[in-house]
Design a protein around this motif. Structure first.
Motif, short mmCIF file in Angstrom:
data_model
loop_
_atom_site.label_atom_id
_atom_site.label_comp_id
_atom_site.label_asym_id
_atom_site.label_seq_id
_atom_site.Cartn_x
_atom_site.Cartn_y
_atom_site.Cartn_z
N GLY A 1 -14.19 -2.86 2.84
CA GLY A 1 -14.32 -1.72 3.74
C GLY A 1 -13.61 -0.48 3.23
O GLY A 1 -13.79 0.60 3.76
N SER A 2 -12.81 -0.63 2.16
CA SER A 2 -11.99 0.47 1.66
C SER A 2 -12.42 1.00 0.30
O SER A 2 -12.12 2.13 -0.03
CB SER A 2 -10.53 0.02 1.55
N ILE A 3 -13.07 0.17 -0.52
CA ILE A 3 -13.47 0.63 -1.85
C ILE A 3 -14.93 0.29 -2.11
O ILE A 3 -15.38 -0.79 -1.79
CB ILE A 3 -12.61 0.05 -2.98
N PRO A 4 -15.69 1.21 -2.70
CA PRO A 4 -17.04 0.87 -3.11
C PRO A 4 -16.97 -0.10 -4.28
O PRO A 4 -16.21 0.12 -5.21
CB PRO A 4 -17.65 2.19 -3.55
N PRO A 5 -17.74 -1.19 -4.26
CA PRO A 5 -17.64 -2.17 -5.34
C PRO A 5 -18.10 -1.66 -6.70
O PRO A 5 -17.78 -2.25 -7.71
CB PRO A 5 -18.54 -3.32 -4.85
N ASN A 6 -18.82 -0.54 -6.76
CA ASN A 6 -19.30 -0.04 -8.05
C ASN A 6 -18.40 1.01 -8.66
O ASN A 6 -18.72 1.57 -9.68
CB ASN A 6 -20.72 0.51 -7.91
N ALA A 7 -17.28 1.32 -8.05
CA ALA A 7 -16.38 2.35 -8.58
C ALA A 7 -15.11 1.71 -9.11
O ALA A 7 -14.24 1.30 -8.35
CB ALA A 7 -16.05 3.37 -7.52
N VAL A 8 -15.03 1.59 -10.41
CA VAL A 8 -13.85 1.06 -11.06
C VAL A 8 -13.50 2.03 -12.18
O VAL A 8 -14.40 2.39 -12.96
CB VAL A 8 -14.11 -0.36 -11.63
N PRO A 9 -12.28 2.51 -12.24
CA PRO A 9 -11.14 2.09 -11.43
C PRO A 9 -11.12 2.76 -10.06
O PRO A 9 -11.71 3.82 -9.86
CB PRO A 9 -9.95 2.58 -12.26
N THR A 10 -10.44 2.10 -9.17
CA THR A 10 -10.08 2.67 -7.88
C THR A 10 -8.65 2.25 -7.60
O THR A 10 -8.27 1.12 -7.91
CB THR A 10 -11.01 2.17 -6.76
N THR A 11 -7.86 3.14 -7.05
CA THR A 11 -6.47 2.85 -6.73
C THR A 11 -6.25 3.07 -5.24
O THR A 11 -6.62 4.13 -4.71
CB THR A 11 -5.51 3.74 -7.54
N LEU A 12 -5.68 2.07 -4.59
CA LEU A 12 -5.36 2.15 -3.17
C LEU A 12 -3.85 2.15 -2.99
O LEU A 12 -3.13 1.51 -3.76
CB LEU A 12 -5.94 0.95 -2.42
N VAL A 13 -3.38 2.84 -1.97
CA VAL A 13 -1.98 2.78 -1.57
C VAL A 13 -1.96 2.13 -0.20
O VAL A 13 -2.60 2.63 0.74
CB VAL A 13 -1.33 4.18 -1.53
N LEU A 14 -1.26 1.01 -0.09
CA LEU A 14 -1.13 0.31 1.18
C LEU A 14 0.21 0.64 1.81
O LEU A 14 1.24 0.70 1.12
CB LEU A 14 -1.21 -1.21 0.97
N ASP A 15 0.21 0.86 3.12
CA ASP A 15 1.47 1.13 3.80
C ASP A 15 2.25 -0.17 4.01
O ASP A 15 1.79 -1.26 3.65
CB ASP A 15 1.24 1.91 5.10
N ARG A 16 3.44 -0.07 4.61
CA ARG A 16 4.29 -1.24 4.79
C ARG A 16 3.67 -2.30 5.69
O ARG A 16 4.08 -3.45 5.67
CB ARG A 16 5.64 -0.80 5.36
N SER A 17 2.68 -1.90 6.48
CA SER A 17 1.99 -2.85 7.34
C SER A 17 0.78 -3.48 6.65
O SER A 17 0.08 -4.29 7.26
CB SER A 17 1.53 -2.15 8.63
N GLY A 18 0.51 -3.10 5.41
CA GLY A 18 -0.60 -3.67 4.67
C GLY A 18 -1.94 -2.99 4.91
O GLY A 18 -2.98 -3.52 4.56
N ARG A 19 -1.89 -1.80 5.50
CA ARG A 19 -3.12 -1.03 5.77
C ARG A 19 -3.34 0.00 4.66
O ARG A 19 -2.39 0.51 4.09
CB ARG A 19 -3.01 -0.32 7.11
N VAL A 20 -4.59 0.32 4.39
CA VAL A 20 -4.90 1.31 3.36
C VAL A 20 -4.50 2.70 3.87
O VAL A 20 -5.02 3.19 4.87
CB VAL A 20 -6.39 1.28 2.97
N ALA A 21 -3.54 3.32 3.17
CA ALA A 21 -3.04 4.64 3.53
C ALA A 21 -3.68 5.74 2.71
O ALA A 21 -3.75 6.89 3.15
CB ALA A 21 -1.53 4.69 3.36
N ALA A 22 -4.14 5.39 1.49
CA ALA A 22 -4.74 6.39 0.61
C ALA A 22 -5.61 5.69 -0.42
O ALA A 22 -5.43 4.51 -0.72
CB ALA A 22 -3.66 7.21 -0.08
N ARG A 23 -6.57 6.46 -0.96
CA ARG A 23 -7.47 5.94 -1.98
C ARG A 23 -7.74 7.02 -3.02
O ARG A 23 -7.98 8.17 -2.69
CB ARG A 23 -8.80 5.51 -1.36
#
Length: 198
Positions: free
Chosen positions: A153-175
């Motif tokens: 739900g957070s990254i398109p599977p065809n876009a590599v590389p992709t970098t996510l930042v997860l917050d302390r609760s384990g939620r995606v905070a940035a992409r």
């Protein structure tokens, strides 16, 4: 073959391998020159997700390149930078030194780095780490795709590389979709997420 020629041959092979790691990387150079041969990547655009819009924590598990189990519980309470990559991906190779540099800069803070290798077997990932000096682990995701599925739900599977930042609760905070065009953007996203109250 006598002992001396065999020793000489082994020394020459080892020297060639060492020089290969120091030479310029043709795939990374190809990417820097604007060629997109053999890969589909994002454009480096980034998105910061407001706290209220982050939804649920992403839970995941897998094994790293050494075979050690890695789960989201291991990173609980930390800000996590998750980078999706593979060894022959030109933009992945181009951004690897910047990712490792940021990983080192954030050592001892509440931020941890984790790779997700989407195509390679462990031996290739280990060789990549040695070539680029990468010290953080990568989950090997080629066999079952469980990491890609967990973050689907957070990254398109065809876009590599992709970098996510997860917050302390384990939620995606940035992409960041695609290669890091400016490491300072990722640094800022990580610092902003660390500064949030847990």
């Amino acid at each position: 073959m006598t002992r001396r020629p065999r020793t000489l041959l082994i020394g020459l092979v080892a020297g060639a391998l060492l020089l290969t790691g120091c030479a310029s990387d043709p795939l990374a150079e190809q990417y820097r020159e604007g060629s997109s041969k053999g890969f589909i990547a994002g454009d480096g655009s980034w998105t910061e997700i407001p706290v209220a819009d982050r939804g649920n924590a992403v839970t995941w598990s897998g094994a790293d390149e050494t075979g050690a189990a890695v789960t989201s519980e291991d990173y609980a309470g930390k800000v996590v930078v998750v980078n999706f990559w593979y060894a022959s991906c030109a933009p992945c190779r181009a951004e690897a030194p910047a990712l490792q540099k940021l990983n080192a800069e954030f050592a001892g803070t509440d931020a941890l780095w984790l790779g997700v290798n989407v195509r390679d077997q462990a031996a290739n990932a280990i060789a990549f780490n040695e070539s680029f000096g990468i010290t953080y682990p990568s989950v090997m995701d080629v066999d079952n795709g469980s990491m890609q599925l967990a973050f689907s739900g957070s990254i398109p599977p065809n876009a590599v590389p992709t970098t996510l930042v997860l917050d302390r609760s384990g939620r995606v905070a940035a992409r960041i979709l695609g290669s890091l065009t400016s490491p300072s953007i990722l640094e800022t996203l990580v610092r902003d997420t660390i500064a949030e109250e847990s």
